[in-house]
Design an enzyme around this catalytic site. Structure first.
Site, short mmCIF file in Angstrom:
data_model
loop_
_atom_site.label_atom_id
_atom_site.label_comp_id
_atom_site.label_asym_id
_atom_site.label_seq_id
_atom_site.Cartn_x
_atom_site.Cartn_y
_atom_site.Cartn_z
N GLU A 186 -3.46 -15.78 9.05
CA GLU A 186 -3.94 -16.79 7.99
C GLU A 186 -3.16 -17.78 7.27
O GLU A 186 -3.48 -18.95 6.97
CB GLU A 186 -4.83 -15.58 6.62
CG GLU A 186 -5.11 -16.61 5.46
CD GLU A 186 -5.72 -15.73 4.38
OE1 GLU A 186 -5.37 -14.56 4.20
OE2 GLU A 186 -6.61 -16.37 3.61
N ASP B 40 -4.81 -11.05 9.01
CA ASP B 40 -4.83 -11.62 7.60
C ASP B 40 -3.80 -10.41 6.95
O ASP B 40 -3.68 -9.40 6.93
CB ASP B 40 -6.22 -11.21 6.83
CG ASP B 40 -6.18 -11.67 5.50
OD1 ASP B 40 -5.00 -12.04 5.19
OD2 ASP B 40 -7.35 -12.07 5.15
N ILE C 220 -2.70 -10.00 3.87
CA ILE C 220 -3.36 -9.51 2.51
C ILE C 220 -4.52 -9.85 2.55
O ILE C 220 -4.98 -11.06 1.95
CB ILE C 220 -2.48 -9.73 1.53
CG1 ILE C 220 -0.90 -9.29 1.76
CG2 ILE C 220 -3.15 -8.94 0.02
CD1 ILE C 220 -0.28 -9.51 0.29
N ASP C 221 -5.62 -8.95 2.82
CA ASP C 221 -6.91 -9.22 2.66
C ASP C 221 -7.50 -8.69 1.43
O ASP C 221 -7.19 -7.51 1.08
CB ASP C 221 -7.80 -8.94 4.06
CG ASP C 221 -9.23 -9.27 3.54
OD1 ASP C 221 -9.47 -10.65 3.48
OD2 ASP C 221 -10.27 -8.47 3.77
N THR D 19 -6.53 -10.89 -1.79
CA THR D 19 -5.29 -11.30 -2.48
C THR D 19 -5.77 -11.44 -3.73
O THR D 19 -4.48 -10.85 -4.69
CB THR D 19 -4.90 -12.69 -1.68
OG1 THR D 19 -4.63 -12.76 -0.48
CG2 THR D 19 -3.74 -13.11 -2.62
N ASP E 56 -10.31 -12.66 8.66
CA ASP E 56 -10.89 -11.51 7.73
C ASP E 56 -11.71 -10.36 8.73
O ASP E 56 -11.90 -9.43 7.97
CB ASP E 56 -11.89 -12.07 6.63
CG ASP E 56 -11.26 -13.28 5.86
OD1 ASP E 56 -10.04 -12.95 5.35
OD2 ASP E 56 -11.82 -14.37 5.66
C1 IPD Z 1 -11.03 -13.09 1.39
C2 IPD Z 1 -11.45 -11.76 1.00
C3 IPD Z 1 -12.76 -11.89 -0.03
C4 IPD Z 1 -13.62 -12.70 0.73
C5 IPD Z 1 -13.34 -13.98 1.52
C6 IPD Z 1 -11.94 -13.74 2.15
P1 IPD Z 1 -8.11 -13.23 1.38
O1 IPD Z 1 -9.66 -13.12 2.01
O2 IPD Z 1 -11.74 -11.12 2.00
O3 IPD Z 1 -13.34 -10.93 -0.24
O4 IPD Z 1 -15.01 -12.85 0.08
O5 IPD Z 1 -14.15 -14.73 2.42
O6 IPD Z 1 -11.54 -14.99 2.58
O7 IPD Z 1 -8.12 -14.80 1.00
O8 IPD Z 1 -8.21 -12.31 0.22
O9 IPD Z 1 -7.23 -13.12 2.44
#
Ligand code: IPD
Length: 293
Positions: free
Chosen positions: A73, A93, A95-96, A98, A236
């Site tokens: 990411e 990712d 930190i998914d 964030t 993700d």
């Molecule tokens: C996001 C999270 C969020 C989802 C977004 C993602 P990130 O990733 O998973 O729940 O709704 O589509 O992009 O930005 O926290 O790595």
């Protein structure tokens, strides 16, 4: 070979746990400093720890598997956007979730997916706040904390959409067209009287864990009946797809054709729309566990 895949899975699990330590350290630091930056817009957040965790992970992968490609990411945000090829490719990712991470809401994870011939083959998702590690290898089942096969309980028949517990996210794409689709879908399934949904036929509820990868894992675990989102990125979902499928779930992307072949085509990788549905009693997962007996 199977031995190679087993080794890669062991490596990936150890890497997720190592990254988890840095995520926990980062959580303390960020909750104290509130040092958060914005990317595309005011709800697309990043911290120095997203970058540091990705650097740690990329470095370890490069050392152990120098020939593997890497899509991450934060590298992607910094302009490193390799073509997807048939080569083994880690899709990461760091930190998914964030937004959860910066608010101290304990649903954030590292998501490590390995694509081989463009197909999600290994998936590891680790939430260090709850010490929950989900892992799966194609054809070998999905596990939580390496011991409990998912789904942990026998899957019930799938409820009707209206009686399901559904995962949904607002995501960070708040453009008018995306928001329109989301709000129309949410209100309709919630029981918007304008759509004549008879009483008692609306969805039991919606949940937003704030992490796409953890929503996939909740579907794999049978805690959510399904998860629907527009706006996800490959990092993700790459790991979650293996975990959900290996628990008997189905993943639907943007294009029907990419679903039927179960191949993670470029369309599906960059399609941005996903529906994940949990396994049911006669799912492939159930059959394969029968076959193993
Ligand atoms: C996001 C999270 C969020 C989802 C977004 C993602 P990130 O990733 O998973 O729940 O709704 O589509 O992009 O930005 O926290 O790595």
């Amino acid at each position: 070979t199977q031995k190679d895949l087993d080794e890669i899975l062991t490596f990936t699990i150890a890497l997720a746990r190592k990254a988890g330590e840095l995520i926990l350290e980062g959580s303390k630091a960020i909750l104290a400093s509130h040092d958060v930056s914005e990317k595309k817009n005011a709800v697309d957040l990043v911290t120095e720890y997203d970058v540091r965790v990705e650097e740690l992970v990329r470095g370890e992968i490069e050392k152990a598997y120098p020939s593997f490609a890497f899509i991450g990411e934060e590298s992607y945000a910094a302009g490193k956007r390799p073509e997807l090829t048939d080569a083994p490719t880690f899709c990461v990712d760091p930190i998914d979730g964030t937004t959860n991470f910066v608010h101290g809401f304990p649903h954030a994870c590292i998501s490590l997916g390995l694509l081989y011939k463009r197909e999600p083959t290994i998936g590891v998702v680790f939430n260090p706040f709850l010490n929950q590690l989900y892992s799966a290898m194609k054809g070998h089942g999905a596990y939580v904390n390496e011991l409990t096969r998912l789904p942990a309980n026998p899957p019930a028949p799938f409820p009707s959409l209206q009686t399901a517990l559904i995962g949904m996210e607002w995501g960070s794409d708040r453009s008018a067209s995306t928001m329109g689709k989301k709000t129309r879908t949410f209100t309709r399934i919630a029981g918007d009287p304008a759509h004549d949904i008879p009483e008692g036929k609306m969805a039991h509820g919606f949940r937003s864990l704030g992490s796409a990868a953890l929503n996939y894992c909740a579907v794999a675990a049978g805690q959510l009946d399904m998860y629907w989102e527009i706006g996800c990125w490959p990092w993700d979902v790459a790991a979650g797809i293996v975990i959900a499928r290996e628990a008997g779930g189905e993943v639907f992307g943007d294009k029907e054709s990419s679903v039927q072949g179960k191949v993670f085509t470029d369309d599906m990788l960059w399609g941005r729309k996903y529906i994940v549905i949990r396994g049911v009693a006669d799912s492939p997962q159930e059959k394969s566990s029968e076959a193993q007996k």
